[in-house]
Design a protein around this motif. Structure first.
Motif, PDB file in Angstrom:
ATOM      1  N   PRO A 176       0.832  -1.217   0.000  1.00 39.40           N
ATOM      2  CA  PRO A 176       0.000   0.000   0.000  1.00 39.40           C
ATOM      3  C   PRO A 176       0.858   1.254   0.000  1.00 39.40           C
ATOM      4  CG  PRO A 176       0.044  -1.039   2.173  1.00 39.40           C
ATOM      5  CD  PRO A 176       0.717  -2.002   1.234  1.00 39.40           C
ATOM      6  N   ASP A 177       0.202   2.387  -0.247  1.00 40.82           N
ATOM      7  CA  ASP A 177       0.915   3.657  -0.222  1.00 40.82           C
ATOM      8  C   ASP A 177       1.599   3.840   1.131  1.00 40.82           C
ATOM      9  OD1 ASP A 177       0.079   4.223  -2.771  1.00 40.82           O
ATOM     10  OD2 ASP A 177      -1.641   5.426  -2.124  1.00 40.82           O
ATOM     11  N   ILE A 233       9.833  15.432   4.417  1.00 43.82           N
ATOM     12  CA  ILE A 233       9.253  14.383   5.249  1.00 43.82           C
ATOM     13  C   ILE A 233       7.746  14.442   5.069  1.00 43.82           C
ATOM     14  CG2 ILE A 233       9.004  13.438   7.572  1.00 43.82           C
ATOM     15  CD1 ILE A 233      11.508  15.127   8.334  1.00 43.82           C
ATOM     16  N   HIS A 234       7.169  13.352   4.542  1.00 45.17           N
ATOM     17  CA  HIS A 234       5.716  13.267   4.376  1.00 45.17           C
ATOM     18  C   HIS A 234       5.192  12.220   5.356  1.00 45.17           C
ATOM     19  CE1 HIS A 234       4.741  15.576   0.608  1.00 45.17           C
ATOM     20  NE2 HIS A 234       6.067  15.588   0.589  1.00 45.17           N
ATOM     21  N   LEU A 235       4.212  12.624   6.135  1.00 49.55           N
ATOM     22  CA  LEU A 235       3.609  11.746   7.125  1.00 49.55           C
ATOM     23  C   LEU A 235       2.115  11.656   6.857  1.00 49.55           C
ATOM     24  CD1 LEU A 235       3.864  10.099   9.770  1.00 49.55           C
ATOM     25  CD2 LEU A 235       3.442  12.242  10.996  1.00 49.55           C
ATOM     26  N   ALA A 236       1.657  10.458   6.501  1.00 50.48           N
ATOM     27  CA  ALA A 236       0.242  10.237   6.189  1.00 50.48           C
ATOM     28  C   ALA A 236      -0.272  11.250   5.169  1.00 50.48           C
ATOM     29  CB  ALA A 236      -0.594  10.295   7.465  1.00 50.48           C
ATOM     30  N   GLY A 237       0.570  11.510   4.154  1.00 55.69           N
ATOM     31  CA  GLY A 237       0.183  12.411   3.078  1.00 55.69           C
ATOM     32  C   GLY A 237       0.419  13.881   3.342  1.00 55.69           C
ATOM     33  N   GLN A 238       0.870  14.243   4.542  1.00 52.90           N
ATOM     34  CA  GLN A 238       1.103  15.648   4.884  1.00 52.90           C
ATOM     35  C   GLN A 238       2.603  15.933   4.912  1.00 52.90           C
ATOM     36  OE1 GLN A 238      -0.118  16.760   8.831  1.00 52.90           O
ATOM     37  NE2 GLN A 238       0.438  18.911   8.578  1.00 52.90           N
ATOM     38  N   ALA A 282       0.456  16.946  13.643  1.00 55.90           N
ATOM     39  CA  ALA A 282       1.346  15.919  13.099  1.00 55.90           C
ATOM     40  C   ALA A 282       1.871  15.006  14.191  1.00 55.90           C
ATOM     41  CB  ALA A 282       2.500  16.580  12.358  1.00 55.90           C
ATOM     42  N   ARG A 283       2.104  15.560  15.365  1.00 55.12           N
ATOM     43  CA  ARG A 283       2.680  14.758  16.451  1.00 55.12           C
ATOM     44  C   ARG A 283       1.721  13.663  16.925  1.00 55.12           C
ATOM     45  NH1 ARG A 283       6.679  18.327  18.713  1.00 55.12           N
ATOM     46  NH2 ARG A 283       8.422  18.072  17.271  1.00 55.12           N
ATOM     47  N   ARG A 284       0.440  13.802  16.627  1.00 62.62           N
ATOM     48  CA  ARG A 284      -0.487  12.731  16.968  1.00 62.62           C
ATOM     49  C   ARG A 284      -0.245  11.513  16.094  1.00 62.62           C
ATOM     50  NH1 ARG A 284      -6.572  14.410  18.406  1.00 62.62           N
ATOM     51  NH2 ARG A 284      -6.477  12.170  18.782  1.00 62.62           N
ATOM     52  N   LYS A 285       0.370  11.718  14.929  1.00 63.46           N
ATOM     53  CA  LYS A 285       0.540  10.629  13.973  1.00 63.46           C
ATOM     54  C   LYS A 285       1.884   9.934  14.081  1.00 63.46           C
ATOM     55  CE  LYS A 285      -2.433  13.042  10.654  1.00 63.46           C
ATOM     56  NZ  LYS A 285      -2.491  13.649   9.296  1.00 63.46           N
ATOM     57  N   LEU A 290      -1.876   8.117  21.685  1.00 63.80           N
ATOM     58  CA  LEU A 290      -2.645   8.889  20.708  1.00 63.80           C
ATOM     59  C   LEU A 290      -2.957   8.111  19.434  1.00 63.80           C
ATOM     60  CD1 LEU A 290      -0.690  12.233  21.097  1.00 63.80           C
ATOM     61  CD2 LEU A 290      -3.038  11.798  21.848  1.00 63.80           C
ATOM     62  N   ASP A 291      -2.765   6.789  19.463  1.00 66.30           N
ATOM     63  CA  ASP A 291      -2.986   5.948  18.282  1.00 66.30           C
ATOM     64  C   ASP A 291      -2.200   6.457  17.075  1.00 66.30           C
ATOM     65  OD1 ASP A 291      -4.678   3.961  19.300  1.00 66.30           O
ATOM     66  OD2 ASP A 291      -6.405   5.296  19.168  1.00 66.30           O
ATOM     67  N   PRO A 292      -0.878   6.574  17.180  1.00 67.91           N
ATOM     68  CA  PRO A 292      -0.080   7.082  16.060  1.00 67.91           C
ATOM     69  C   PRO A 292      -0.071   6.099  14.900  1.00 67.91           C
ATOM     70  CG  PRO A 292       1.369   6.163  17.723  1.00 67.91           C
ATOM     71  CD  PRO A 292      -0.023   6.149  18.308  1.00 67.91           C
ATOM     72  N   GLU A 293       0.256   6.613  13.728  1.00 68.56           N
ATOM     73  CA  GLU A 293       0.397   5.763  12.552  1.00 68.56           C
ATOM     74  C   GLU A 293       1.825   5.265  12.378  1.00 68.56           C
ATOM     75  OE1 GLU A 293      -1.791   6.927   8.995  1.00 68.56           O
ATOM     76  OE2 GLU A 293      -2.622   8.617  10.115  1.00 68.56           O
ATOM     77  N   VAL A 294       2.784   5.988  12.963  1.00 64.82           N
ATOM     78  CA  VAL A 294       4.199   5.628  12.880  1.00 64.82           C
ATOM     79  C   VAL A 294       4.826   5.786  14.263  1.00 64.82           C
ATOM     80  CG1 VAL A 294       6.439   6.124  11.833  1.00 64.82           C
ATOM     81  CG2 VAL A 294       4.350   6.437  10.489  1.00 64.82           C
TER      82      VAL A 294
END
Length: 325
Positions: free
Chosen positions: A12-13, A76-81, A94-97, A175-179
């Motif tokens: 996936p992306d 640096i791109h994090l979850a598309g941002q 961003a820090r939540r991710k 915070l349920d981060p993605e990374v």
């Protein structure tokens, strides 16, 4: 346009994309190029291991990804941002991710706070939930990392090193981060405790689908936890491949030297002589391939022309003039 370096097309992306990232420090001795042109990508639920000798820039790269260090160049791109140049006062979203687990669990936890306060602090900062909902979230996280509920009322000094690292992991996941960037998370722990923490991380990843950047100098640990592995030398990625390919058929002489240095458990001799010399000074890196000063296979081109990271097989890249031969 950013290319998902090393990712297979079937994946996936990526949730994290780093493109041509550079980090410099000004010191009394001059300018240090700590990270030079690093590109990598991590898919959701994937673990990318980042390995290399001490001083190669691994931790610096990890801290830049969570914006604890300002990059000098790249993206640096994090979850598309794109978070590369987001001002610090706007980094909260961003820090939540993306969160980080540090090497020393005791140094990263305020000894004056209770465990419950430490785990709940990210929730408080981001105004997540009511007070009772935060307490419930703390209880949930303690259960997830295998700590008793009464741990919330105690302070970090009352726990062992492995238990403190579990606290750090719970805090990072609040915070349920993605990374999650894991910077040598088990290097300070006993071997038996290391195994417990690694298994815990694996279970949490399967349950939550979070992506890990796992930084370590221990190849055996990296092999155990990683889906893909990036090898770093003097601030640059010199090889990137899936775990099986990298450990079975490494393409870069530095990677082979690291693997040859791993102690054997069958009592046999090492496969090759230990890697000679130390990392060159980052204040005056050698021209051409930075590894040529220690490489037993170096040719004339290695001393003058810096090799680019290029494909040497499906999902396998290496920065070596001889990697295609």
């Amino acid at each position: 346009m950013f290319q998902s370096i090393g990712l297979n097309r079937s994946q996936p992306d990526p949730v994290l994309q780093v493109e041509d990232l550079s980090i410099r420090f000004q010191t009394g001795r001059g300018t240090v190029q700590a990270v030079s042109g690093v590109s990598l990508a991590i898919a959701p639920g994937e673990t990318l291991g980042l390995v290399g000798e001490s001083g190669c820039g691994k931790s610096t790269l990890g801290r830049a990804i969570v914006r604890l260090i300002e990059p000098a160049g790249g993206r640096i791109h994090l979850a598309g941002q794109d978070i590369t140049h987001v001002p610090r006062h706007r980094l909260r979203t961003a820090r939540r991710k993306v969160q980080m687990v540090f090497q020393d669990p005791f140094a990263s936890l305020d000894p004056r706070w209770t465990v419950g306060e430490l785990i709940a602090e990210p929730l408080h900062i981001h105004a997540v939930g009511t007070r009772e909902e935060r307490r419930a979230r703390v209880r949930e996280l303690l259960h997830k990392v295998g700590l008793p509920q009464d741990a919330a009322e105690r302070t970090p000094h009352q726990f062992s090193g492995g238990q403190r690292q579990r606290i750090g992991i719970a805090r990072a996941l609040a915070l349920d981060p993605e990374v999650v960037v894991l910077d040598e998370p088990v290097s300070a722990l006993d071997l038996s405790v290391q195994a417990q923490i690694l298994n815990l991380l694996s279970d949490l990843q399967q349950a939550l689908g979070v992506a890990f950047l796992f930084i370590s100098h221990d190849l055996s640990v990296v092999e155990y936890v990683s889906d893909r592995v990036a090898v770093m030398y003097l601030g640059r990625i010199v090889e990137l491949a899936d775990r099986e390919t990298l450990f079975r058929a490494p393409a870069h002489p530095y990677t082979r030297a690291l693997l040859d240095a791993v102690p054997r458990t069958d009592g046999g001799p090492h496969r090759a002589a230990p890697l000679a010399g130390d990392l060159p000074s980052p204040y005056a890196p050698p021209p051409g391939c930075a590894f040529h000063t220690r490489c037993p296979m170096a040719v004339a081109a290695c001393r003058t022309d810096r090799p680019q990271l290029r494909a040497v097989g499906p999902g396998h890249s290496a920065a070596c003039h001889l990697a295609m031969e």
